[in-house]
Design a protein around this motif. Sequence first.
Motif, mmCIF file in Angstrom:
data_model
loop_
_atom_site.group_PDB
_atom_site.id
_atom_site.type_symbol
_atom_site.label_atom_id
_atom_site.label_comp_id
_atom_site.label_asym_id
_atom_site.label_seq_id
_atom_site.Cartn_x
_atom_site.Cartn_y
_atom_site.Cartn_z
ATOM 1 N N HIS A 123 0.810 -1.219 0.000
ATOM 2 C CA HIS A 123 0.000 0.000 0.000
ATOM 3 C C HIS A 123 0.845 1.271 0.000
ATOM 4 C CE1 HIS A 123 0.686 -0.515 4.375
ATOM 5 N NE2 HIS A 123 0.653 0.803 4.390
ATOM 6 N N VAL A 141 -8.623 -11.628 -1.358
ATOM 7 C CA VAL A 141 -8.351 -10.192 -1.366
ATOM 8 C C VAL A 141 -9.655 -9.415 -1.523
ATOM 9 C CG1 VAL A 141 -7.284 -8.317 -2.672
ATOM 10 C CG2 VAL A 141 -5.988 -10.408 -2.221
ATOM 11 N N ASP A 168 -11.590 -9.004 1.522
ATOM 12 C CA ASP A 168 -10.855 -8.347 2.607
ATOM 13 C C ASP A 168 -10.363 -9.339 3.660
ATOM 14 O OD1 ASP A 168 -9.680 -6.195 3.884
ATOM 15 O OD2 ASP A 168 -11.477 -5.664 5.019
ATOM 16 N N SER A 224 -4.498 -9.143 2.590
ATOM 17 C CA SER A 224 -4.072 -7.810 2.158
ATOM 18 C C SER A 224 -2.571 -7.836 1.897
ATOM 19 C CB SER A 224 -4.410 -6.762 3.220
ATOM 20 O OG SER A 224 -3.736 -7.043 4.433
ATOM 21 N N HIS A 246 -0.884 -4.775 -7.438
ATOM 22 C CA HIS A 246 -1.278 -4.940 -6.038
ATOM 23 C C HIS A 246 -2.792 -4.934 -5.938
ATOM 24 C CE1 HIS A 246 -2.251 -4.251 -1.920
ATOM 25 N NE2 HIS A 246 -2.380 -2.940 -2.022
ATOM 26 N N TYR A 256 -6.324 -5.113 -4.124
ATOM 27 C CA TYR A 256 -6.832 -4.844 -2.779
ATOM 28 C C TYR A 256 -8.349 -4.991 -2.822
ATOM 29 C CZ TYR A 256 -8.395 -0.291 -4.435
ATOM 30 O OH TYR A 256 -9.039 0.707 -5.124
#
Length: 207
Positions: free
Chosen positions: A36, A153, A156, A159, A173, A175
Amino acid sequence: MTEQHDVGRRMSGDLDRDRLSALWQCRFPKGPPIAHELRAAYSDRWVRFHSLPGSKRYPETEDECAVVLHRYNTVLDELFEGTDVHVVTVAWSWEPDGPELPPRRREVHPEGARWTTLAHEDGPDPELHSYTHLYADRRLWRPGTVDAILREVADDVLSGVIISDSGLTRIHHPYDGGADVIATSPEARDRLRESHRDWLPRNPSGL
């Protein structure tokens, strides 16, 4: 089984941790592999795509889940078609070798070998220290090859996932709600963004 698939299986069990760490330091010298944080550090090459129409965050039906996986896999295929990829998943614990969370990480990424551990020990209270564990494998990219991970992912559960080519020149990436991409250059980023304008965030900041 084809020779191509056999090569992919052999690679997944052979992680060169030192090479991967050195390569990361060379390609992404601004910080550790914390997914992130990449968009801020490499904003000139970054673009974000949302996973569902209307920027809806979480899929509620199988049809919506299919849309999420389609968008993930479409961008991944444009980035990595015909190449090997590193797949990195993340767990954390309160002790260096303590029980890791979430337990689903091991279930959906059994090929992952411990790459590195990042210690968070800045605070004065040892009971608040924590440890982030990164697991990686190398495999031949094929659409659907990471769907089990992508589903977690999207819900949730997992991560910090990173998917990159074997040379760490570009990063995907995923998310819960979308995906951040660090392309090889601003020009490559712009081409990818133009290809999927309908999937871009409505926010002017690109978030």
